[in-house]
Design a protein around this motif. Structure first.
Motif, PDB file in Angstrom:
ATOM      1  N   THR A 105      57.894  -9.433 -61.738  1.00  0.00           N
ATOM      2  CA  THR A 105      58.380  -9.474 -63.121  1.00  0.00           C
ATOM      3  C   THR A 105      57.223  -9.608 -64.094  1.00  0.00           C
ATOM      4  O   THR A 105      56.189 -10.218 -63.791  1.00  0.00           O
ATOM      5  N   SER A 106      57.408  -9.036 -65.266  1.00  0.00           N
ATOM      6  CA  SER A 106      56.355  -9.036 -66.262  1.00  0.00           C
ATOM      7  C   SER A 106      57.002  -9.023 -67.643  1.00  0.00           C
ATOM      8  O   SER A 106      58.179  -8.670 -67.787  1.00  0.00           O
ATOM      9  N   GLU A 139      52.159  -7.828 -69.965  1.00  0.00           N
ATOM     10  CA  GLU A 139      51.585  -6.664 -70.622  1.00  0.00           C
ATOM     11  C   GLU A 139      50.831  -7.217 -71.816  1.00  0.00           C
ATOM     12  O   GLU A 139      51.413  -7.942 -72.619  1.00  0.00           O
ATOM     13  N   THR A 156      49.523  -6.780 -66.074  1.00  0.00           N
ATOM     14  CA  THR A 156      50.158  -5.626 -65.421  1.00  0.00           C
ATOM     15  C   THR A 156      49.888  -4.342 -66.196  1.00  0.00           C
ATOM     16  O   THR A 156      49.997  -3.248 -65.649  1.00  0.00           O
ATOM     17  N   GLN A 182      59.324  -0.304 -68.256  1.00  0.00           N
ATOM     18  CA  GLN A 182      59.590  -1.299 -69.297  1.00  0.00           C
ATOM     19  C   GLN A 182      61.087  -1.368 -69.552  1.00  0.00           C
ATOM     20  O   GLN A 182      61.766  -0.345 -69.583  1.00  0.00           O
ATOM     21  N   PRO A 187      56.099  -3.286 -61.159  1.00  0.00           N
ATOM     22  CA  PRO A 187      56.644  -4.365 -61.992  1.00  0.00           C
ATOM     23  C   PRO A 187      57.826  -3.908 -62.850  1.00  0.00           C
ATOM     24  O   PRO A 187      57.913  -2.745 -63.244  1.00  0.00           O
ATOM     25  N   SER A 241      59.123  -4.857 -66.399  1.00  0.00           N
ATOM     26  CA  SER A 241      58.476  -5.567 -67.502  1.00  0.00           C
ATOM     27  C   SER A 241      59.307  -5.501 -68.775  1.00  0.00           C
ATOM     28  O   SER A 241      59.731  -4.425 -69.199  1.00  0.00           O
ATOM     29  N   GLU A 287      59.815  -5.459 -72.613  1.00  0.00           N
ATOM     30  CA  GLU A 287      59.054  -5.167 -73.831  1.00  0.00           C
ATOM     31  C   GLU A 287      60.052  -5.255 -74.985  1.00  0.00           C
ATOM     32  O   GLU A 287      60.777  -4.317 -75.266  1.00  0.00           O
TER      33      GLU A 287
END
Ligand SMILES: O=C(O)c1ccc(O)c(O)c1
Ligand SMILES: [Mg+2]
Length: 626
Positions: free
Chosen positions: A3-4, A30, A58, A191, A235, A237, A239
């Motif tokens: 996870t990010s 990020e 990442t 994302q 990942p 992620s 955003e």
């Protein structure tokens, strides 16, 4: 599952963001270039800080306006890329996001763009870097992931891949199923963001209204199912560009983000078919069967006022807890507890809020399983400390620090009323209340998304459309969530002078502001309440004239409603009757409702009139209205 989250999603300084992201359990971040530039740290220091928090970088982003440019812009873009690749080497990250160009001079041409990316791939390779291409929904020539993929495919360079962003695909209503034809190893990064369904300019929508998966109306799970099908294993992620989150508490927003990713991937694996999802197993969400009890925390001094309100509402004292100063009030299967403990959790709740709903107990199919699911979704455990011989009732923390207890009819927990309580064998001649229809939790507006996410991820629950309620002193937003027999309305107060806003301020934070009991016959209940001295909220004549005309109601019915202060609403499914108590000290009130047919709402069209009446009621007679 790795996870990010992008640094733009969280408020605070760079150091505060890192701390919150790490504490929420993410694996990486990020780095949004602006956040790096605004910080005072060197690239090497930033890289070290990130790794010291146990995180990895990442992605570095965004690199803008690169592809399809004529000279001299093109050479300048490459010179800029060289500088950024050096910076990335110092940061210690190997993936950069290039978003599709909005440059006025960009020429387009799929092979020209592919050629630019092939050349950028060579430059990146010499720095040990990979480049991912993302189609912005408002890109000048590339604004669809299918076109971005075609550019990447033709660039045919191992260091050049595709970046998918759920907002750009779903926001443009592009079918996410088209992702299934892209090879997973050519997708360098994914994302995720959701957004509420509001018609507006794409760029403005994206930059201000994104929210966590599950908080909005986009089919992020459908998007992710397609991504998982490609074999992508990189990942996931977040955003999230959101004005409210940028001003929110870093820790809370980060935690919601992580919860949303866990819930999303759980939904993906349960609505397959998909390859196995890399997420620990935990029990599925189930609907709540009913609210088994509501507990008030109060003091010995304040208890009589609450108890006389309960008596006027048709409740009678029916027992007491075996070891704690907690009394049980009951009618028609509705249980209300009054806790006057001078130590412990109830006391703390009372000290923080005044007389308040400190606990709600929910009957679910399997309390242990629901508890496990809640903890897997990062709910805060409230481990019970029962006396020997009493039940260990699993619990989690809910709105405003209150407790949600989980009961079931299968395990030992089904014996709560005989094990933890001594019942008085008194016949109860109630006012016809047969259940808890819903309760309303009032909170600051910016907590609403968070608590809606809490209920909808832990339980099998649905959100209704958010409605705006006009208080004479400002707007209140109301979001209803329903899971089986549990209905909660989350009321977000933006303006402090609204009834809801004053409640949050005067009772020091979010809590239950009203409880709505169900009756099968509102007029019989109203008559019984009147005999008991229930402090009914008086509704003005203008309301009844309007409601009669609006719904074409029978004059005799309206006369009954008028004399009993009963309000009316209907929807496609059925009819709804409601009456209220006048607000008590602190702004708390009771509501009585009768649903007929399949009415789904909560009488929201009546809320402005109810609020105005409650405000009139709270002001001494004869006082000017402002
Ligand atoms: O709003 C933008 O410009 C922007 C930048 C980078 C992204 O990854 C994105 O999704 C949007
Ligand atoms: Mg993006």
């Amino acid at each position: 599952m790795k996870t990010s989250i992008a640094t733009v999603s969280i408020s605070g300084t760079f150091a505060e963001k890192l701390k919150a992201i790490a504490a929420a359990g993410f694996d990486g971040i990020e780095i949004f270039e602006q956040d790096f530039i605004a910080s005072d740290f060197t690239p090497a220091e930033v890289g070290r800080m990130v790794r010291d928090h146990g995180l990895e970088i990442t992605l570095f982003q965004p690199f803008r306006d690169f592809e399809g440019l004529p000279e001299p812009h093109r050479s300048r873009a490459f010179a800029r890329a060289t500088r950024k690749f050096d910076l990335m080497n110092q940061l210690g990250t190997d993936l950069v996001l290039v978003c599709s160009s909005v440059h006025p001079a960009a020429m387009g041409g799929i092979d020209r763009m592919a050629g630019d990316f092939a050349a950028l791939g060579d430059l990146a390779k010499s720095h040990g870097i990979r480049v991912g291409f993302e189609a912005l929904a408002w890109g000048r020539h590339v604004n669809d992931h299918r076109d971005a993929w075609e550019v990447v495919r033709r660039a045919d360079h191992p260091n050049v891949g595709l970046i998918l962003d759920s907002f750009h695909t779903l926001g443009r209503k592009i079918d996410p199923e088209t992702i299934r034809r892209i090879p997973g190893d050519r997708i360098f990064f994914v994302q995720l963001a959701d957004a509420p369904a509001i018609e507006m300019d794409l760029l403005y929508w994206s930059r201000h209204f994104r929210n966590m998966p599950g908080e909005g109306d986009l089919d992020v799970a459908g998007f992710m199912r397609a991504v998982v099908a490609t074999g992508y294993a990189g990942p996931l992620s977040l955003e999230i560009f959101n004005d409210q989150f940028r001003a929110g508490l870093p820790r809370l927003v980060a935690c919601d983000g992580h919860r949303s990713l866990i819930a999303l991937m759980d939904r993906v694996r349960r609505t397959g078919p998909t390859p196995p999802v890399d997420l620990p197993a935990f029990p599925a969400a189930t609907p709540v069967q009913r609210v088994e009890f509501i507990e008030f925390a109060t003091s010995a001094n304040d208890a009589p006022a609450l108890e006389s309100l309960l008596a006027a509402t048709g409740f009678a004292r029916a027992g007491a807890h075996v070891s704690k100063p907690v009394t049980l009030w009951r009618q028609g299967g509705v249980n209300v507890l009054v806790n006057t403990d001078s130590t412990g959790f109830a006391r703390n709740s009372y000290m923080a809020h005044g007389t308040t709903v400190s606990e709600v107990a929910l009957m679910v199919p399997d309390a242990k399983a629901t508890h496990q699911r809640a903890l897997a979704l990062l709910a805060q455990d409230h481990s019970p400390s029962a006396e020997p011989g009493e039940l260990q009732i699993p619990a989690i923390r809910g709105v405003g620090g209150s407790i949600i207890r989980l009961l079931d009819g299968e395990s030992d927990l089904s014996r709560i009323w005989s094990v933890d309580f001594r019942s008085d064998a008194v016949p109860i001649d109630g006012a016809g209340l047969v259940g808890i229809d819903h309760f309303g939790q009032t909170m600051a507006y910016d907590e609403m998304l968070s608590w809606a996410l809490f209920y909808t991820t832990i339980f099998d629950a649905k959100k209704a459309l958010m409605v705006d309620v006009a208080d004479p002193d400002g707007l209140v937003r109301s979001q209803a969530v329903q899971s089986g027999g549990l209905r909660v309305t989350l009321n977000g107060a933006e303006a402090r002078r609204t009834l809801a806003g004053r409640f949050v301020e005067e009772t020091f934070g979010a809590s239950v502001q009203h409880i709505a009991f169900a009756t099968a016959d509102i007029f019989a209940t109203a008559a019984s309440l009147a005999e008991r001295g229930f402090p009914v909220l008086e509704i003005g004549d203008n309301y009844y004239d309007d409601v009669e005309a609006r719904f074409g109601l029978d004059a005799a019915l309206v006369a009954k409603m008028r004399s009993a202060n009963v309000l009316y609403d209907e929807d496609a499914g059925g009819q709804f009757f409601q009456l209220y108590s006048a607000p008590r000290a602190g702004g708390f009130f009771f509501e009585i409702v009768q649903r007929q047919g399949n009415y789904q709402g909560y009488g929201a069209p009546n809320a402005p009139f109810r609020i105005a009446a409650q405000k009139r009621n709270a002001r001494p007679a004869g006082m000017p209205q402002h």
